[in-house]
Design an enzyme around this catalytic site. Structure first.
Site, PDB file in Angstrom:
ATOM      1  N   HIS A   1       0.822  -1.223   0.000  1.00  0.00           N
ATOM      2  CA  HIS A   1       0.000   0.000   0.000  1.00  0.00           C
ATOM      3  C   HIS A   1       0.853   1.269   0.000  1.00  0.00           C
ATOM      4  O   HIS A   1       0.683   2.135  -0.888  1.00  0.00           O
ATOM      5  CB  HIS A   1      -0.955  -0.014   1.184  1.00  0.00           C
ATOM      6  CG  HIS A   1      -1.620   1.299   1.442  1.00  0.00           C
ATOM      7  ND1 HIS A   1      -2.490   1.885   0.551  1.00  0.00           N
ATOM      8  CD2 HIS A   1      -1.521   2.163   2.495  1.00  0.00           C
ATOM      9  CE1 HIS A   1      -2.912   3.048   1.032  1.00  0.00           C
ATOM     10  NE2 HIS A   1      -2.340   3.231   2.208  1.00  0.00           N
TER      11      HIS A   1
ATOM     12  N   HIS B   1       4.361   6.560   5.566  1.00  0.00           N
ATOM     13  CA  HIS B   1       3.238   7.298   6.161  1.00  0.00           C
ATOM     14  C   HIS B   1       2.426   6.500   7.180  1.00  0.00           C
ATOM     15  O   HIS B   1       1.747   7.081   8.019  1.00  0.00           O
ATOM     16  CB  HIS B   1       2.326   7.859   5.057  1.00  0.00           C
ATOM     17  CG  HIS B   1       1.374   6.881   4.452  1.00  0.00           C
ATOM     18  ND1 HIS B   1       1.677   6.115   3.351  1.00  0.00           N
ATOM     19  CD2 HIS B   1       0.105   6.545   4.784  1.00  0.00           C
ATOM     20  CE1 HIS B   1       0.648   5.362   3.027  1.00  0.00           C
ATOM     21  NE2 HIS B   1      -0.325   5.596   3.886  1.00  0.00           N
TER      22      HIS B   1
ATOM     23  N   GLU C   1       1.797   5.035  12.930  1.00  0.00           N
ATOM     24  CA  GLU C   1       0.449   4.694  13.370  1.00  0.00           C
ATOM     25  C   GLU C   1       0.227   3.188  13.483  1.00  0.00           C
ATOM     26  O   GLU C   1      -0.459   2.723  14.395  1.00  0.00           O
ATOM     27  CB  GLU C   1      -0.577   5.290  12.397  1.00  0.00           C
ATOM     28  CG  GLU C   1      -2.011   5.142  12.873  1.00  0.00           C
ATOM     29  CD  GLU C   1      -2.976   5.989  12.057  1.00  0.00           C
ATOM     30  OE1 GLU C   1      -4.184   5.878  12.293  1.00  0.00           O
ATOM     31  OE2 GLU C   1      -2.528   6.766  11.203  1.00  0.00           O
ATOM     32  N   ASP C   2       0.813   2.414  12.565  1.00  0.00           N
ATOM     33  CA  ASP C   2       0.471   0.987  12.471  1.00  0.00           C
ATOM     34  C   ASP C   2       1.592   0.037  12.853  1.00  0.00           C
ATOM     35  O   ASP C   2       1.431  -1.187  12.777  1.00  0.00           O
ATOM     36  CB  ASP C   2       0.015   0.654  11.035  1.00  0.00           C
ATOM     37  CG  ASP C   2      -1.284   1.346  10.685  1.00  0.00           C
ATOM     38  OD1 ASP C   2      -2.064   1.639  11.599  1.00  0.00           O
ATOM     39  OD2 ASP C   2      -1.518   1.603   9.487  1.00  0.00           O
TER      40      ASP C   2
ATOM     41  N   ASP D   1      -3.032   8.487  -0.774  1.00  0.00           N
ATOM     42  CA  ASP D   1      -3.416   7.390   0.121  1.00  0.00           C
ATOM     43  C   ASP D   1      -4.891   7.035  -0.076  1.00  0.00           C
ATOM     44  O   ASP D   1      -5.270   5.876  -0.215  1.00  0.00           O
ATOM     45  CB  ASP D   1      -3.149   7.827   1.562  1.00  0.00           C
ATOM     46  CG  ASP D   1      -3.650   6.823   2.588  1.00  0.00           C
ATOM     47  OD1 ASP D   1      -3.370   5.624   2.443  1.00  0.00           O
ATOM     48  OD2 ASP D   1      -4.337   7.248   3.538  1.00  0.00           O
TER      49      ASP D   1
ATOM     50  N   ASP E   1     -23.028  17.957 -24.491  1.00  0.00           N
ATOM     51  CA  ASP E   1     -21.581  18.168 -24.481  1.00  0.00           C
ATOM     52  C   ASP E   1     -20.837  16.992 -23.852  1.00  0.00           C
ATOM     53  O   ASP E   1     -19.910  17.171 -23.081  1.00  0.00           O
ATOM     54  CB  ASP E   1     -21.248  19.463 -23.744  1.00  0.00           C
ATOM     55  CG  ASP E   1     -21.780  19.469 -22.313  1.00  0.00           C
ATOM     56  OD1 ASP E   1     -22.537  18.547 -21.975  1.00  0.00           O
ATOM     57  OD2 ASP E   1     -21.430  20.377 -21.545  1.00  0.00           O
TER      58      ASP E   1
END
Length: 737
Positions: A48, A72, A76-77, A139, A259
């Site tokens: 990812h 990134h 956090e993970d 992301d 259009d």
């Protein structure tokens, strides 16, 4: 999954001076940190951040942004820390990664306050470094590309959030290519049947009209070449979501769209753009009203092109967008096209050119945040600015003002300056007097008339289109209410000093502010006016030797039966009576300070008052006390009689189901069953109707004045909200509100 050398090669393809060592270090670090983590698709989680980085390399972004994309999710993970990122990659990249880490997933379906606070954090992080936004959007784009792997119940929430926040934000930053993909992916998950139908119809048209598109491309290229214009002509087709949105906005069928096909003409310089228009307009018939010059007047997101629509070969309508190569790059990637990675450029703006209009809009949006609104209000007016197409108007001096479609002269005035909006009383549009609620059109010249001392009506808040106007009106209204409380407080305090036999002086009161824990004299007076501070405490703060024999209103610990309590007795109306001996008082009561004797107390004749209202008492000798909400218009009759104003407040026990009078005005459609519908709503809400008066205001509408009995202000507001939701009801307002 992208290999380590592939990542480096992608960056070096547009930046030969890329820091290979840092890119390699980030790749290995993130791969080790994420370890055996898996995505919903079953792929290694590390795939990812690599895909996010790949999206950003397509935009040719700097090394720091690419490295931040790879890292990134580490803080956090995984077990990684900000300190470790700073040590290995430097504090600039650590700050980027930390800015991304602080952002939690937005939830537009529930937990509105938390979601609004998260959006506040998002824009604050972006304000410090716009590269946070670029990584966040990349992301989200990769998450949307893989959304079909996510559990079904979560898909709709993520797709709606994308459509509501991320896609409009990408558009506002000029990143149209990313906006289109985000919108189409969200549309596909939110309305799969509509998406499939439109996509199929577009494919049929492409198959049927493919030859016509090629013919127009060839003919246009030939005409331009013959006149010495080196142009690249590209045919294109509208995206499914764009088609759906136009069908919805104009209430037309697919067949009525004229259009769907368009062409981009890309030329070397601006002069050639106008030469192309000359060729096109002499070769084919022009559709009136469809010419727009965004080169001389760029959009706020930096978009520049000339748009025109002509009737081409085969009587086929075609929209043309004429632009230079640089304009084309900015039209695709917007703010990312300004994200420069060359040495020596300003890094304090995340490499973003200060000339970017999109960046200036972002700064203005953040400025709203600094003006003290709640997160919910901030989200509300930021979304207002995100979601609307634009119109361009001018001041008499020629200054260009960009506003959302549907904006009024009020929005225009606030866009020029807050003080201009607050004092606006009239407007001229193109030299003619016009109502302040007129809808502005492209090219309008607007002149605002002002009056000193004017305060914007509170109703303007629900009528304006821009967040800046809504926020300013809300602040001005709060200021006016605060001034009203301060005026009431001044009268109460002056009266308290008079009873104490002490002279009232603002200078002396100012010296006592620390003892009252208030920052200014106005704060003290407003607190007294709101009933948050006892007037005797103000006297004592200025004159510590003063002893007030009267007691302030009791808190919930005060015993019933003490002097100053009034129980409700229902006779010819709701009347308050002083209780008898201790313990005999009715449990329903409000405290009223400074009164003795058996004085009758009644509610205001027009609209009553309910718990939750700020209230005052007006003493009428020989008749008793009348209780008014602080906002009641009738109170203006007593402005010059401060001696009649009494400091009162509610003290209703939690959970008690008592009824209090209020009056509402309902404007409803004149048709059978309307009154029954209104009565049913009020009855089902657990309220009581005491009286109804109806009068015709036109053939189609009736005005219904209803005296209702409710538990409190929350109960009353809920009933009014439920009434507004009924199709037969046009408007609901409180009579004294």
């Amino acid at each position: 999954m992208m290999r380590q050398y592939e990542l480096v090669d992608r960056v070096r393809s547009y930046n030969p001076h890329a820091d290979e060592a840092a890119l390699n270090r980030a790749y290995v670090y993130a791969m080790q940190a994420h370890g055996l983590q898996k995505r919903a698709s079953g792929d290694p989680y590390f795939s990812h951040p690599l895909e996010v980085a790949a999206i950003l390399t397509d935009m040719k972004l700097d090394d720091a942004t690419i490295i931040a994309a790879v890292l990134h999710d580490t803080i956090e993970d995984t077990d990684s820390t900000r300190e470790e990122i700073d040590r290995l990659f430097g504090p600039a990249i650590g700050k980027l990664v930390d800015g991304l880490t602080k952002l939690k997933k937005l939830d537009l379906v529930s937990k509105r306050a938390a979601q609004a606070e998260n959006f506040r954090k998002l824009l604050l992080a972006i304000a410090e470094d716009v590269r946070v936004l670029l990584v966040k959007l990349a992301d989200r784009l990769h998450n949307m590309r893989t959304l079909h792997f996510v559990p079904l119940e979560k898909r709709a929430r993520v797709a709606q959030e994308t459509l509501d926040i991320y896609a409009p934000l990408a558009g506002r930053m000029g990143m149209q290519h990313m906006r289109d993909e985000l919108e189409n992916l969200a549309f596909k998950h939110l309305m799969p049947e509509a998406y499939a139908m439109i996509a199929a119809r577009l494919e049929d048209l492409r198959q049927k009209n493919g030859r016509i598109i090629a013919t127009i491309e060839e003919e246009l290229t030939r005409e331009l070449t013959a006149r010495g214009i080196a142009a690249k002509v590209e045919g294109r087709q509208k995206q499914p979501y764009s088609v759906w949105r136009k069908m919805e906005r104009k209430s037309i069928s697919f067949e009525q769209l004229s259009d769907i096909f368009g062409f981009r003409v890309i030329v070397p310089n601006i002069e050639d753009c106008y030469r192309v228009i000359g060729v096109v307009h002499t070769k084919w018939a022009v559709v009136p009203g469809r010419f727009k010059d965004y080169i001389s007047t760029p959009k706020p997101n930096d978009y520049q092109s000339i748009h025109t629509t002509v009737v081409g070969p085969g009587r086929q309508r075609a929209e043309l967008q004429v632009r230079t190569e640089l304009m084309h790059e900015i039209a695709r990637n917007g703010i990312a096209a300004h994200a420069l990675y060359k040495e020596g450029l300003r890094a304090d703006r995340g490499g973003l050119s200060s000339e970017s209009r999109a960046y200036q809009w972002l700064r203005r949006t953040i400025a709203l945040l600094a003006e003290g609104d709640t997160p919910e209000e901030f989200l509300e007016h930021t979304k207002l600015e995100l979601f609307h197409d634009q119109v361009f108007c001018f001041t008499p001096a020629g200054r260009l003002i960009a506003l959302p479609r549907g904006a009024t002269p009020i929005d225009f005035a606030y866009a020029v300056h807050t003080d201009l909006g607050n004092t606006a009383v009239g407007a001229k549009i193109n030299g003619r007097h016009a109502p302040l609620l007129s809808e502005l059109q492209n090219g309008d010249e607007v002149e605002i008339a002002c009056a000193e001392g004017q305060v914007p009506p509170a109703v303007w808040e629900s009528l304006v289109m821009t967040g800046k106007a809504r926020s300013a009106i809300r602040r001005a209204t709060r200021g006016a209410v605060r001034a009203q409380y301060a005026g009431l407080g001044r009268q109460i305090v002056a009266r308290a000093f008079e009873r104490a036999g002490k002279p009232f002086s603002e200078e002396k009161l100012k010296s006592a502010l620390p003892r009252l824990a208030r920052a200014s004299v106005d704060d003290v007076l407003a607190a007294v006016g709101r009933g948050e501070m006892f007037s005797g405490d103000v006297v004592k703060a200025v004159h510590p030797e003063f002893v007030d024999e009267r007691k302030p209103a009791a808190t919930s610990t005060r015993q019933r039966g003490e002097p100053g309590w009034f129980g409700i007795k229902k006779a010819s109306g709701l009347v308050f009576k002083v209780p008898g001996p201790e313990g005999e008082s009715d449990r329903k009561s409000i405290p009223i300070r400074g009164l003795q004797g058996d004085l009758p107390v009644r509610f205001a004749p027009h609209g009553g008052a309910v718990p939750g209202d700020r209230i005052v008492g007006i003493l009428t000798p020989g008749e008793g006390i009348t209780i008014y909400p602080i906002q009641a218009p009738d109170l203006t009759a007593f402005d010059e009689q401060p001696e009649r104003w009494l400091d009162v407040r509610w003290d209703i026990e939690e959970g008690r189901q008592e009824f209090f009078p209020a009056e509402i005005k309902v404007t409803a459609i004149n048709e059978p069953g309307t009154l029954g519908t209104i009565a049913t709503v009020i009855g089902e809400a657990g309220a009581n109707i005491d009286n109804v008066v109806m009068k015709a205001i036109s053939t189609d509408f009736r005005e219904i004045i209803i005296d209702v009995e409710v538990n409190d202000l929350k109960h009353l507001n809920a009933i009014m909200q439920q009434l507004r939701a009924r199709p037969v009801v046009h408007q609901v307002e409180r009579v004294n509100g």
